[in-house]
Design a protein around this motif. Structure first.
Motif, PDB file in Angstrom:
ATOM      1  N   ARG A   1       6.099   3.408   1.729  1.00  0.00           N
ATOM      2  CA  ARG A   1       6.813   4.477   2.427  1.00  0.00           C
ATOM      3  C   ARG A   1       7.656   3.910   3.585  1.00  0.00           C
ATOM      4  O   ARG A   1       8.766   4.366   3.845  1.00  0.00           O
ATOM      5  N   LEU A   2       7.142   2.908   4.270  1.00  0.00           N
ATOM      6  CA  LEU A   2       7.863   2.301   5.391  1.00  0.00           C
ATOM      7  C   LEU A   2       9.096   1.526   4.953  1.00  0.00           C
ATOM      8  O   LEU A   2      10.004   1.298   5.758  1.00  0.00           O
TER       9      LEU A   2
ATOM     10  N   ILE B   1       3.939  -5.255  10.984  1.00  0.00           N
ATOM     11  CA  ILE B   1       4.978  -4.365  10.477  1.00  0.00           C
ATOM     12  C   ILE B   1       6.262  -4.790  11.171  1.00  0.00           C
ATOM     13  O   ILE B   1       6.384  -4.684  12.389  1.00  0.00           O
TER      14      ILE B   1
ATOM     15  N   THR C   1       5.852  -4.895   5.657  1.00  0.00           N
ATOM     16  CA  THR C   1       4.474  -5.152   6.064  1.00  0.00           C
ATOM     17  C   THR C   1       3.980  -6.427   5.401  1.00  0.00           C
ATOM     18  O   THR C   1       4.177  -6.619   4.199  1.00  0.00           O
TER      19      THR C   1
ATOM     20  N   GLN D   1      11.251  -1.152   7.210  1.00  0.00           N
ATOM     21  CA  GLN D   1      10.097  -1.796   7.809  1.00  0.00           C
ATOM     22  C   GLN D   1       9.291  -2.489   6.718  1.00  0.00           C
ATOM     23  O   GLN D   1       9.014  -1.901   5.670  1.00  0.00           O
TER      24      GLN D   1
ATOM     25  N   ARG E   1      -2.187  -7.822  10.478  1.00  0.00           N
ATOM     26  CA  ARG E   1      -1.162  -7.148   9.693  1.00  0.00           C
ATOM     27  C   ARG E   1       0.029  -6.871  10.598  1.00  0.00           C
ATOM     28  O   ARG E   1      -0.112  -6.311  11.670  1.00  0.00           O
TER      29      ARG E   1
ATOM     30  N   THR F   1       0.864  -1.171   0.000  1.00  0.00           N
ATOM     31  CA  THR F   1       0.000   0.000   0.000  1.00  0.00           C
ATOM     32  C   THR F   1       0.903   1.225   0.000  1.00  0.00           C
ATOM     33  O   THR F   1       2.123   1.097   0.060  1.00  0.00           O
ATOM     34  N   GLU F   2       0.316   2.391  -0.060  1.00  0.00           N
ATOM     35  CA  GLU F   2       1.133   3.605  -0.031  1.00  0.00           C
ATOM     36  C   GLU F   2       1.956   3.680   1.254  1.00  0.00           C
ATOM     37  O   GLU F   2       3.141   4.004   1.234  1.00  0.00           O
ATOM     38  N   LYS F   3       1.328   3.366   2.363  1.00  0.00           N
ATOM     39  CA  LYS F   3       2.040   3.427   3.642  1.00  0.00           C
ATOM     40  C   LYS F   3       3.142   2.371   3.708  1.00  0.00           C
ATOM     41  O   LYS F   3       4.254   2.657   4.147  1.00  0.00           O
ATOM     42  N   SER F   4       2.867   1.141   3.278  1.00  0.00           N
ATOM     43  CA  SER F   4       3.884   0.088   3.371  1.00  0.00           C
ATOM     44  C   SER F   4       5.074   0.373   2.460  1.00  0.00           C
ATOM     45  O   SER F   4       6.210   0.074   2.818  1.00  0.00           O
TER      46      SER F   4
ATOM     47  N   ASN G   1      12.313   3.050   5.807  1.00  0.00           N
ATOM     48  CA  ASN G   1      12.748   2.936   7.204  1.00  0.00           C
ATOM     49  C   ASN G   1      13.128   1.509   7.569  1.00  0.00           C
ATOM     50  O   ASN G   1      13.232   1.174   8.742  1.00  0.00           O
TER      51      ASN G   1
END
Length: 85
Positions: A15-16, A72, A23, A21, A70, A10-13, A19
């Protein structure tokens, strides 16, 4: 590796990933310790932190949970996991 279902993109994953990280969705019966052990053993990486939450949605006055969680997973710097597609 039966507990890990699939990687989440996803957009957040995405982006992570910057870092270090990653998902993924895992079976709801799996514990954090089991998932950590599987990831470290299968990919040969060091996990420093794990966060999880159950996905659910509200249908009227009821809340329905899915049968997966889910996770992370945060890795130590210098380690990475190849994309799981």
């Amino acid at each position: 590796m039966d507990g890990i279902k699939y990687a989440v993109f996803t957009e957040k994953s995405i982006r992570l990933l910057g870092n270090n990280q990653y998902t993924s969705n895992v079976e709801s019966g799996s514990t954090k310790t089991e998932i950590k052990h599987w990831v470290e053993l299968f990919f040969g990486v060091k996990v420093i932190a794990m966060n999880s939450h159950r996905l659910g949605r509200r249908i009227g006055p009821h809340r329905r949970h899915s049968n997966y969680r889910r996770m992370i997973i945060t890795l130590q710097p210098g380690y990475s996991i190849p994309p799981l597609i």
